[in-house]
Structure formats: structure tokens, C-alpha cells
Motif scaffolding. Structure first.
Motif, mmCIF file in Angstrom:
data_model
loop_
_atom_site.group_PDB
_atom_site.id
_atom_site.type_symbol
_atom_site.label_atom_id
_atom_site.label_comp_id
_atom_site.label_asym_id
_atom_site.label_seq_id
_atom_site.Cartn_x
_atom_site.Cartn_y
_atom_site.Cartn_z
ATOM 1 N N THR A 1 0.862 -1.186 0.000
ATOM 2 C CA THR A 1 0.000 0.000 0.000
ATOM 3 C C THR A 1 0.894 1.230 0.000
ATOM 4 O OG1 THR A 1 -1.788 -1.082 1.206
ATOM 5 C CG2 THR A 1 -1.717 1.323 1.286
ATOM 6 N N ILE A 2 0.656 2.135 -0.927
ATOM 7 C CA ILE A 2 1.360 3.420 -0.913
ATOM 8 C C ILE A 2 0.603 4.353 0.035
ATOM 9 C CG2 ILE A 2 1.913 5.498 -2.239
ATOM 10 C CD1 ILE A 2 2.388 3.724 -4.670
ATOM 11 N N VAL A 3 1.339 4.948 0.976
ATOM 12 C CA VAL A 3 0.755 5.953 1.857
ATOM 13 C C VAL A 3 1.366 7.302 1.492
ATOM 14 C CG1 VAL A 3 0.490 6.776 4.229
ATOM 15 C CG2 VAL A 3 0.331 4.333 3.729
ATOM 16 N N TYR B 1 -1.071 4.067 9.948
ATOM 17 C CA TYR B 1 -1.397 3.044 10.950
ATOM 18 C C TYR B 1 -2.230 1.922 10.330
ATOM 19 C CZ TYR B 1 -3.450 0.861 15.083
ATOM 20 O OH TYR B 1 -3.861 -0.047 16.025
ATOM 21 N N HIS B 2 -3.291 2.288 9.630
ATOM 22 C CA HIS B 2 -4.184 1.257 9.066
ATOM 23 C C HIS B 2 -3.515 0.514 7.914
ATOM 24 C CE1 HIS B 2 -7.636 2.147 11.547
ATOM 25 N NE2 HIS B 2 -7.496 3.437 11.306
ATOM 26 N N ALA B 3 -2.728 1.196 7.122
ATOM 27 C CA ALA B 3 -2.022 0.516 6.036
ATOM 28 C C ALA B 3 -1.029 -0.500 6.578
ATOM 29 C CB ALA B 3 -1.300 1.539 5.160
ATOM 30 N N SER B 4 -0.334 -0.142 7.656
ATOM 31 C CA SER B 4 0.691 -1.032 8.209
ATOM 32 C C SER B 4 0.087 -2.294 8.800
ATOM 33 C CB SER B 4 1.513 -0.299 9.263
ATOM 34 O OG SER B 4 0.729 -0.025 10.410
ATOM 35 N N LYS B 5 -1.182 -2.239 9.189
ATOM 36 C CA LYS B 5 -1.856 -3.411 9.748
ATOM 37 C C LYS B 5 -2.241 -4.410 8.655
ATOM 38 C CE LYS B 5 -1.513 -1.900 13.869
ATOM 39 N NZ LYS B 5 -0.439 -2.508 14.687
ATOM 40 N N VAL C 1 4.173 -1.456 3.428
ATOM 41 C CA VAL C 1 3.786 -0.062 3.187
ATOM 42 C C VAL C 1 4.925 0.683 2.480
ATOM 43 C CG1 VAL C 1 3.071 2.107 4.254
ATOM 44 C CG2 VAL C 1 2.351 -0.052 5.266
ATOM 45 N N ILE C 2 4.545 1.555 1.566
ATOM 46 C CA ILE C 2 5.502 2.439 0.911
ATOM 47 C C ILE C 2 5.127 3.880 1.257
ATOM 48 C CG2 ILE C 2 6.455 3.229 -1.286
ATOM 49 C CD1 ILE C 2 5.577 0.496 -2.465
ATOM 50 N N PRO C 3 5.773 4.474 2.262
ATOM 51 C CA PRO C 3 5.522 5.886 2.558
ATOM 52 C C PRO C 3 6.190 6.753 1.487
ATOM 53 C CG PRO C 3 6.446 4.722 4.466
ATOM 54 C CD PRO C 3 6.687 3.880 3.253
ATOM 55 N N VAL D 1 -3.833 2.787 -2.230
ATOM 56 C CA VAL D 1 -3.225 4.074 -1.887
ATOM 57 C C VAL D 1 -4.045 4.697 -0.761
ATOM 58 C CG1 VAL D 1 -2.588 6.378 -2.674
ATOM 59 C CG2 VAL D 1 -2.413 4.447 -4.252
ATOM 60 N N TYR D 2 -3.365 5.054 0.329
ATOM 61 C CA TYR D 2 -4.031 5.674 1.484
ATOM 62 C C TYR D 2 -3.455 7.076 1.693
ATOM 63 C CZ TYR D 2 -5.801 1.055 3.055
ATOM 64 O OH TYR D 2 -6.438 -0.149 3.161
#
Length: 465
Positions: free
Chosen positions: A5-7, A22-26, A30-32, A92-93
Motif C-alpha cells: 500500500t502506498i501511503v 497506521y491502518h495501512a501497516s496493519k 507499506v511504501i511511505p 493508496v491511502y
């Protein structure tokens, strides 16, 4: 392994209460991703320095929990889809931003991503509540702060999500761009004083929050005195999201309400400003009261120059403008005095002053800034009445009685006795001589006479009343 998930990282440079991250990492890796996009609005020079320093700290914070922060630049709607394709991201979040152009762009982008089968989730990570949550019974936006405040105070403010302790990231092959490549730091190191005054990053923000907790009981009475140091100095951290407004709200409402409510009102004023901006997107450029479109402003280059350089001959105004230039910050009471002086004494359009603040403040915030300037000018909703024209000398005597703030920022007046430091032009010649002050030489004569300038403003206001 799950697809990543890209944040999108924007005005939320923190690990605590970061809903999107937080929700993406669960849900998996994750790609910040921070995409520096100046196509909609270009941050001022002071804000760029502050942004760079906070991104530096945030990058280290993510690395400390097993993550990373990737950088790119360009138009978000063009750059982000390339990253989705390159990383084979499934989602994407992001935490929502509410300046109208960005919000509409994000909305359109979300629709395009969804049409391509990409899951998009957006979260509240900027305000206490989204701007559409607090409205009148008929759905109309509030125009009066007190009514908005009472309505929001009855609403439930969600608790902050937990601080992120760990995260996983996929292997990213193409990491060609570094933070330095965004060229946020000015080429000339004019920011050395700011470096000494401000500690960037989330840890520094939380440290200031705790320190302010120890004196918040004095905030209501002490916040108007610039030399007292009672103000929170949290706005620069809010502006880049190094601290969460919901975390501040819940931290301070857990204390005795009587002591903290004046500060809570300031947090709610920030939400109110965003509500006005969202519903009236013209507010940064146009007066919210139609009659002010006919107001006759002045264009005086010499007066403008005296204001931005802190050489107006009114010490409290000059102190504020010099503090701003040196530190990227100005005490809120002094902001009101300086803004009032520009728009009512000098009759220079408030929009010009607002642009200067956006360029020089590290806590520059479109919603708060335009709301504040319209309030002072008398052209905004629930604003200060047009006929309320601050007397800068009386304001100075009231809120900086001994001249401590003035002496700090206008050193040529440091030896003036307190009785005359607020208005050197009214001091006897022997007092000026003893203090080493030569009016028109090392400190200017007042650029306008208060009484005459006040009457001129009232006459102009009378024509549009």
C-alpha cells in the motif's frame, strides 16, 4: 507476500495518530511516499526550510521502526500513478487535506485510481472533525465562531490511533531521489537564527506539548503578553503535522477544563477556519463581505517597505515584523497589531499582508492566515468590526508594559525608559539623547500619525458601509 500500500505523506510528519499509515501497516507492507508538488500552491521560503528539517526527522523516525521514506516531485496526479505501476501497489491511502484546489484534485485522483482497480482510502488526520461534520441543521456552514464552537464541543472527537511501533516495507529498486534533491533548503543560509530557535520533528513537538502542559493554566491571561512566553508555540508543528490536533485536544481535555478551555478554543478556531475555507474557497483572495470589494486601498511602496522591514516608527509593530523575519514566527497578539497597522493605518490591502505572512511564517497555513487577516481587516465572517482600529501605542503599553519584547527585537531602543519606549517620537529630546536614539537616523519617525490614519480609515469605511 501481500501487494504493498502506498501511503501519501503530506502534512502528517509523525508516527502518533497517523490514521493512513497506521491502518495501512496493519494490512501488509507499506511504501511511505512524499511527492513534492508545487503545481497548486508554492510554500514560502521559511516554510520550505521548516518542511525540509521536519522531513529529515520523519525519515529517521520511519527508519527506526523498520520503514523508509521515499521522495519524488512533480504533479501528484502524474507522479503517483507511475509509482502505483512501478511498485505494483494494490492500494493508496492518505490523510485528507482541505484547501479547495488540493481537495478537488485528490477527489478526482481517487476516482481515477479506483477506476483502475486500486483501493483508495482517505482518513481524517488534519482536523478534529472533517469540515462537513459541523454544520447548521439545514446543512449550511456556520459563519459565527461561537456557534461553531458550541456545536463542535457537543460532538465526539475520535481518539487518536496508537503510535506506530513497527512496519514492513517491500524492496524498492528505484530510490534515485533524496530529500536534498527537492531543493527545499535556501541556497543562502539566512535561516541561522531559526535553526537556533526551532527544534524540528515529532519528538520536539511532543516535548513542547508537555512543557506547555505545565503552564496552560496561565494561558488565558498570559497569552497576550509577548515577552511572557505563555503561548504554546505549537502552531509550527501543527502546520507540518509533527503533532496531531486530536492528540492535543484529548491531552488537554483530560486536564481541568477550566484551565484548558481557552487553548481548546484555539484548536477549534483552526477547524472553523478550515470550514470557512472549504465552504468559501474564495476567502484567501476575496473579502467575505461583498461591500469590501469596493473599499479604496492605498498602494504606497515606501509604507510597504517600512512595514516588512520593521521600520514604521511604531516599536511594537517593528518588533513583531523583525521577530517574523528572524525566526519565522510572530506572537499572536503582535500579529493582530501588525496586521491591523498594515490594513487600517497604512490602508495597504490585507491580501498583500497575507501573502507576506505566507512567505515568511514557518507555521503558514492558508485557512488560519486568511481567516486572521479578514478578521483584522473587518471583511470576514464574525470579524473584528471595521471601526475597531488598534492603537499600536496603547496596545504596546498594555501588553509589553516594560518594553521587554521591544528591547529584544528593536535593540536601538534598548536604553529607552519604559515610559517612552512605546512611542519614542513623544519622548523629550534629552531622554532620546541619553538613550542614544536619533529619530530619523537610527530609528525612524512614525510613518503615519495614528490619529490622522485612524480618521482616514474610518472615512474610507464610511463610504462602503
Amino acid at each position: 507476500m501481500n501487494k504493498p500500500t502506498i501511503v501519501l505523506i503530506r502534512q502528517d510528519l509523525r508516527l502518533h495518530d497517523h490514521p493512513a499509515l497506521y491502518h495501512a501497516s496493519k494490512e501488509g507492507p507499506v511504501i511511505p511516499l512524499y511527492i513534492h508538488d508545487e503545481s497548486l500552491s508554492q510554500p514560502g521560503e521559511a516554510r520550505k526550510w521548516w518542511l525540509h528539517r521536519n522531513l529529515e526527522h520523519y525519515q529517521k523516525s520511519l527508519e527506526a521502526i523498520g520503514g523508509c521514506l521515499l521522495f519524488d516531485e512533480g504533479k501528484l496526479e502524474e507522479v503517483l500513478p507511475k509509482w502505483v505501476k512501478k511498485t505494483e501497489a494494490a492500494a493508496v491511502y492518505w490523510n485528507r487535506l482541505y484547501d479547495p484546489d488540493t481537495f478537488e484534485r485528490d477527489k478526482k485522483l481517487a476516482e481515477e485510481l479506483a477506476a483502475d482497480g486500486i483501493k483508495v482510502k482517505t482518513f481524517e488526520g488534519t482536523l478534529l472533525l472533517p469540515p462537513w461534520k459541523i454544520t447548521k441543521a439545514d446543512g449550511a456552514p456556520y459563519k459565527v465562531y461561537t456557534s461553531y464552537y458550541k456545536a463542535l464541543r457537543k460532538a465526539e472527537i475520535p481518539k487518536p490511533v496508537p503510535t506506530l511501533k513497527s512496519m514492513s516495507v517491500p524492496e524498492i529498486v528505484d530510490m534515485h531521489m533524496q530529500l536534498a534533491d527537492l531543493r527545499l533548503l535556501p541556497e543562502i543560509s539566512w535561516y541561522k537564527i531559526m535553526e537556533k530557535v526551532w527544534d524540528p520533528g515529532e519528538k520536539a513537538a511532543l516535548k513542547r506539548m508537555k512543557r506547555f502542559s505545565n503552564r496552560v493554566q496561565d494561558y488565558d491571561e498570559g497569552r497576550d503578553y509577548p515577552a511572557a512566553g505563555i503561548h504554546s508555540t505549537l502552531s509550527p508543528y501543527l502546520s507540518v503535522g509533527a503533532v496531531s490536533v486530536r492528540s492535543l485536544f484529548h491531552h488537554f481535555t483530560e486536564k481541568i477544563e477550566k484551565q484548558t478551555e481557552p487553548f481548546i478554543k484555539q484548536l477549534i478556531w483552526r477547524d472553523f477556519s478550515y470550514s470557512v475555507l472549504m465552504h468559501f474557497p474564495q476567502s484567501p483572495e476575496e473579502p467575505l463581505h461583498e461591500k469590501f470589494k469596493a473599499f479604496q486601498w492605498e498602494e504606497n511602496a515606501a509604507h510597504w517597505e517600512s512595514w516588512i522591514k520593521g521600520r514604521t516608527g511604531y516599536p511594537i509593530v517593528d518588533a513583531g515584523m523583525r521577530e517574523l523575519w528572524a525566526t519565522g514566527f510572530m506572537h499572536n497578539r503582535v500579529r493582530m497589531i501588525a496586521a491591523s497597522f498594515l490594513s487600517k493605518h497604512l490602508l495597504i490591502p490585507w491580501q498583500k499582508g497575507a501573502d507576506w505572512f505566507m512567505d515568511t511564517l514557518i507555521d503558514a497555513d492558508t485557512a488560519n492566515n486568511s481567516m486572521g487577516w479578514q478578521w483584522v481587516a473587518g471583511s470576514g465572517f464574525d470579524s473584528s468590526p471595521y471601526f475597531r482600529i488598534f492603537n499600536p501605542t496603547l496596545q504596546s503599553e498594555k501588553f509589553d508594559g516594560e518594553g521587554e519584547y521591544i528591547r529584544m527585537w528593536v535593540p536601538e531602543l534598548k536604553d529607552m525608559p519604559s515610559k517612552y519606549i512605546h512611542s519614542p517620537s513623544a519622548a523629550p529630546d534629552d531622554v532620546l539623547e541619553e538613550a542614544g536614539v536619533k529619530l530619523g537616523v537610527n530609528y525612524p519617525h512614525p510613518v503615519v500619525d495614528h490619529k490622522a490614519a485612524r480618521q482616514r480609515a474610518l472615512d474610507r469605511f464610511e463610504k462602503i458601509k
